[in-house]
Design an enzyme around this catalytic site. Structure first.
Site, PDB file in Angstrom:
ATOM      1  CB  SER A  81      -0.924   0.027   1.214  1.00 36.20           C
ATOM      2  OG  SER A  81      -1.509   1.308   1.370  1.00 36.20           O
ATOM      3  N   GLY A  82       0.648   2.145  -0.943  1.00 28.07           N
ATOM      4  CA  GLY A  82       1.440   3.361  -1.004  1.00 28.07           C
ATOM      5  C   GLY A  82       1.193   4.295   0.156  1.00 28.07           C
TER       6      GLY A  82
ATOM      7  CG  ASP B 269      -7.335   5.338  -0.709  1.00 31.84           C
ATOM      8  OD1 ASP B 269      -6.992   6.383  -0.128  1.00 31.84           O
ATOM      9  OD2 ASP B 269      -6.559   4.385  -0.910  1.00 31.84           O
TER      10      ASP B 269
ATOM     11  N   GLY C 203      -1.729   4.884  -3.598  1.00 29.40           N
ATOM     12  CA  GLY C 203      -0.428   4.641  -4.209  1.00 29.40           C
ATOM     13  C   GLY C 203      -0.399   3.443  -5.129  1.00 29.40           C
TER      14      GLY C 203
END
Length: 350
Positions: free
Chosen positions: A91-92, A263, A268
């Site tokens: 996950s960015g 989100d 990302g």
């Protein structure tokens, strides 16, 4: 105060997406890699994810990260990512939150103006460069895992909506991507309820009709998120995205009641998946930058730094950059008599 568990956390967000970081109180989580540790946590300690992410300690939009010792000798720290319905390999926004917490709290040493470090995520090693000034992390840029497009222009029949043309791509998680304009769907954040309704129906139709498996790790399947995209409205950006994260189980008999949440950041891994699709179409070239805006207007900046293959699929090695902020420090406890040791969800907001 009687407590059967005490977890110490730092509250953070990356461009608006909250990513809680557990810094103390975890049990021994075993495995020969952080991916195996993630599997161990999922099998034996999933109560921690539920305790942290569900009410009364969590909320539908929250993500959480567990700091763990790395297994790769080249890594400075490992972390396990937890979301409402899954353990993402990468996950960015959570990477940015973890780096910000590690450096600003002194868990890892900060060097100004640049700090270089390596994290071990379940998806693999992540090379990070953090820009730092006066004890603050002002930007986090990292070399993500290779991204690739697995399917382009596939047609998915979505109940109650009809046929939708989609792409399926990996950017650290598997996404089903679709053009919101072609669907006739506004990505205005005030339209969040309709965005998530359509996204969840599309996601689960795609899971049934075109499931995918990562060519290098058969334990990673998908897609698990929907990435609706649209043309930019800000001339400083290249596109917009609305990524929906599932917050509850899907009932195929009631597809319009599926639960999900946007989100808050540009996402990302979703940005990297979009870049992989653009590269597969010949639109985004090696060395080019792609600035992606999220629902709040905040941005992540991606760049193609290498071309590669993932199994048989042509792909890219992307970098991604954004900023994180610490917004709190907490101790969470569990009273042995608490009737909700794994939290709860209520249909009004879940």
């Amino acid at each position: 105060m009687l407590s059967s568990r005490i977890l110490t956390t730092v509250e953070a967000h990356a461009e608006g997406e909250p990513g809680r970081v557990i810094t103390g109180g975890l049990p021994n989580i075993t495995g020969a890699s952080v991916f195996e540790k993630m599997q161990n946590m999922q099998a034996l300690h999933d109560d921690i994810r539920l305790l942290m992410l569900r009410e009364p300690r969590g909320n539908p939009g929250l993500c959480c990260n567990a700091l763990v010792p790395p297994c790769d000798p080249d890594a400075d720290m490992g972390f396990i990512i937890m979301e409402q319905t899954e353990y993402p390999p990468m996950s960015g926004s959570n990477t940015i939150c973890v780096v910000t917490v590690l450096l600003e709290t002194g868990i890892l040493p900060m060097s100004e103006p640049l700090t270089n470090l390596t994290l071990e995520a379940p998806a693999g090693l992540i090379k990070v460069r953090a820009t730092c000034l006066n004890g603050k992390v002002t930007a986090v840029e990292f070399r993500n895992v290779p991204a690739f497009a697995m399917h382009l222009d596939a047609i998915i029949d979505v109940p109650s909506i009809g046929p939708i043309k989609v792409d399926i791509a990996w950017g650290g998680m598997f996404f089903v991507l679709a053009d919101a304009d072609a669907i006739g769907l506004s990505l205005d954040p005030d339209n969040g309820s309709e965005i998530t309704r359509v996204s969840e129906a599309l996601l689960h139709a795609t899971k049934e009709q075109l499931p995918v498996v990562h060519p290098e790790n058969p334990n990673i399947t998908g897609p698990t998120l929907t990435n609706l995209w649209a043309r930019p409205t800000d001339p400083e950006t290249d596109g917009r995205g609305a990524i929906t994260i599932s917050t509850g189980p899907f009932d195929p008999d009631h597809p319009n009641e599926a639960s999900g949440i946007l989100d808050r950041s540009p996402c990302g891994t979703g940005t990297c998946a979009k870049m992989a699709v653009l590269h597969a179409r010949g639109i985004l070239k090696l060395g080019q930058t792609y600035v992606n805006a999220g629902p709040l207007g905040t941005t992540f900046s991606g760049r193609i730094i290498e071309e590669t293959f993932v199994g048989p699929y042509p792909g890219i090695v992307p970098s991604l950059a954004g900023q994180g902020w610490i917004c709190g420090h907490s101790n969470y406890t569990l009273d042995p008599s608490d009737p909700f040791p794994k939290g709860y969800t209520v249909g009004d907001m879940w």
